[in-house]
Design a protein around this motif. Structure first.
Motif, mmCIF file in Angstrom:
data_model
loop_
_atom_site.group_PDB
_atom_site.id
_atom_site.type_symbol
_atom_site.label_atom_id
_atom_site.label_comp_id
_atom_site.label_asym_id
_atom_site.label_seq_id
_atom_site.Cartn_x
_atom_site.Cartn_y
_atom_site.Cartn_z
ATOM 1 N N LEU A 164 -10.723 -15.659 4.259
ATOM 2 C CA LEU A 164 -9.756 -16.406 4.205
ATOM 3 C C LEU A 164 -10.054 -17.788 3.566
ATOM 4 O O LEU A 164 -10.414 -18.644 3.397
ATOM 5 N N TYR A 217 -6.755 -21.308 7.911
ATOM 6 C CA TYR A 217 -7.245 -20.188 9.212
ATOM 7 C C TYR A 217 -8.796 -20.369 9.460
ATOM 8 O O TYR A 217 -8.839 -19.492 10.422
ATOM 9 N N TYR A 239 -3.388 -15.255 7.093
ATOM 10 C CA TYR A 239 -4.047 -14.459 8.764
ATOM 11 C C TYR A 239 -3.515 -13.672 8.424
ATOM 12 O O TYR A 239 -4.052 -11.910 8.292
ATOM 13 N N HIS A 282 -5.085 -9.308 8.037
ATOM 14 C CA HIS A 282 -5.647 -8.224 9.012
ATOM 15 C C HIS A 282 -4.739 -6.755 8.685
ATOM 16 O O HIS A 282 -5.413 -5.463 9.008
ATOM 17 N N LEU A 308 -11.625 -15.414 14.828
ATOM 18 C CA LEU A 308 -11.042 -14.765 14.133
ATOM 19 C C LEU A 308 -11.681 -13.355 13.542
ATOM 20 O O LEU A 308 -11.185 -12.767 13.344
#
Ligand SMILES: [Mn+2]
Length: 302
Positions: A230, A234, A248, A252, A285
């Motif tokens: 990432l 983030y 982000y 995902h 995260l």
């Protein structure tokens, strides 16, 4: 699904201490409760025993802390092999990325697996190419059969060759390779989707291709997620941040697409460094991405 969490608090890279606290940070962010809320049965096996690096000899400067790392990763491999053999899914919390030497080798002991390696780096150095001597920059090379024989032979049945076939390995999100490391990746035949590929084709198309590579002729996909894939915006709390990473939402979507395959046999969450983090943003995260990779959906594909 029956999920078994285990921590490997290993941290033998100088100048970047703190990833040994990664398992605590990820647990504290609610991994087990989140997975249970998805309907999974979840056990936590605790941590693999790891000696503090201060108590270990660093040894050969091209393979720093080799003896200690081999011992820890052999233990990791045994545990992961027993989890996978029981038909359960290991979620392995790092620690630095050397944990994959044990986790992937253990999972692949009696089966042919593809690997999706989400990372800012290639982790494809050997003692001959490494600028630093840090073994956490070598695990993917060793899993593919390149490097010191003690790393290459780690965790599997004796004499069975590389733990994974480079033809079934896709590295996604890369933006920092050493020159000789890049040459070795080309020679080995692993597929690299750099951030340029993500920009050009989109993360959906890149993951579709990566999943195809990792599932072709295999009995499952092992996912090794280095949080430094990432963007540091983030994920500020990682061992080796590099600007220009996944957003982000891109991360995902990658995780959600992996869940959709139904082929994921194990997951690593590595390189969370609470010392460099901001109020456990990166630990949280890691949990969110694990939940996406293990079935969490707001609605599902329409
Ligand atoms: Mn890595």
């Amino acid at each position: 699904m029956h999920i078994e969490i285990m921590g490997v608090p290993i941290d033998f890279g100088p100048g970047r201490r703190g990833v040994d606290m990664g398992p605590s940070a990820i647990r504290y962010a609610g991994l087990q409760a989140g997975l249970e809320a998805l309907g999974h049965t979840v056990e936590d096996r605790g941590n693999v025993q790891v000696p503090p690096s201060e108590t270990c000899e660093s040894g050969d400067p091209r393979l720093r802390y080799l003896d200690a790392i081999v011992a820890v990763e052999q233990r990791t491999a045994e545990q992961v092999a027993s989890i996978v053999t029981a038909g359960h899914m290991p979620v392995v919390l790092g620690g630095d990325h050397s944990i994959a030497l044990g986790s992937v080798a253990g999972a692949a002991r009696d089966r042919t697996l593809g690997v999706i390696w989400l990372d800012a780096h290639g982790d494809f150095n050997t003692a001959d190419t490494t600028p630093s001597g840090n073994i956490h920059g070598m695990p993917l090379a060793a899993l593919c059969g390149y490097g010191d024989e003690r790393l290459v032979g780690l965790g599997g049945s004796a004499g069975t060759g590389p733990r994974v076939s480079p033809q079934n390995v896709a590295v996604v999100g890369v933006r920092d390779l050493d020159l000789e490391e890049r040459d070795l990746m080309r020679e080995a035949g692993v597929t690299v989707y750099s951030m340029e590929a993500v920009d050009r084709y989109g993360i959906g198309e890149v993951m579709r291709r990566a999943i195809d590579i990792a599932s072709r002729g295999t009995q499952g996909i092992y996912v090794s997620l280095d949080l430094d894939v990432l963007d540091p915006m983030y994920a500020p709390g990682v061992g080796t941040p590099v600007t220009g990473g996944l957003t982000y939402r891109e991360a995902h979507l990658a995780a959600e697409m992996l869940a959709e395959t139904g082929q994921v046999v194990g997951l690593d969450l590595v390189e969370v460094n609470p010392i460099l983090d901001q109020r456990n943003t990166t630990g949280a995260l890691a949990v969110e991405l694990a939940l996406s990779a293990l079935g969490k959906r707001v609605w599902g594909q329409t």
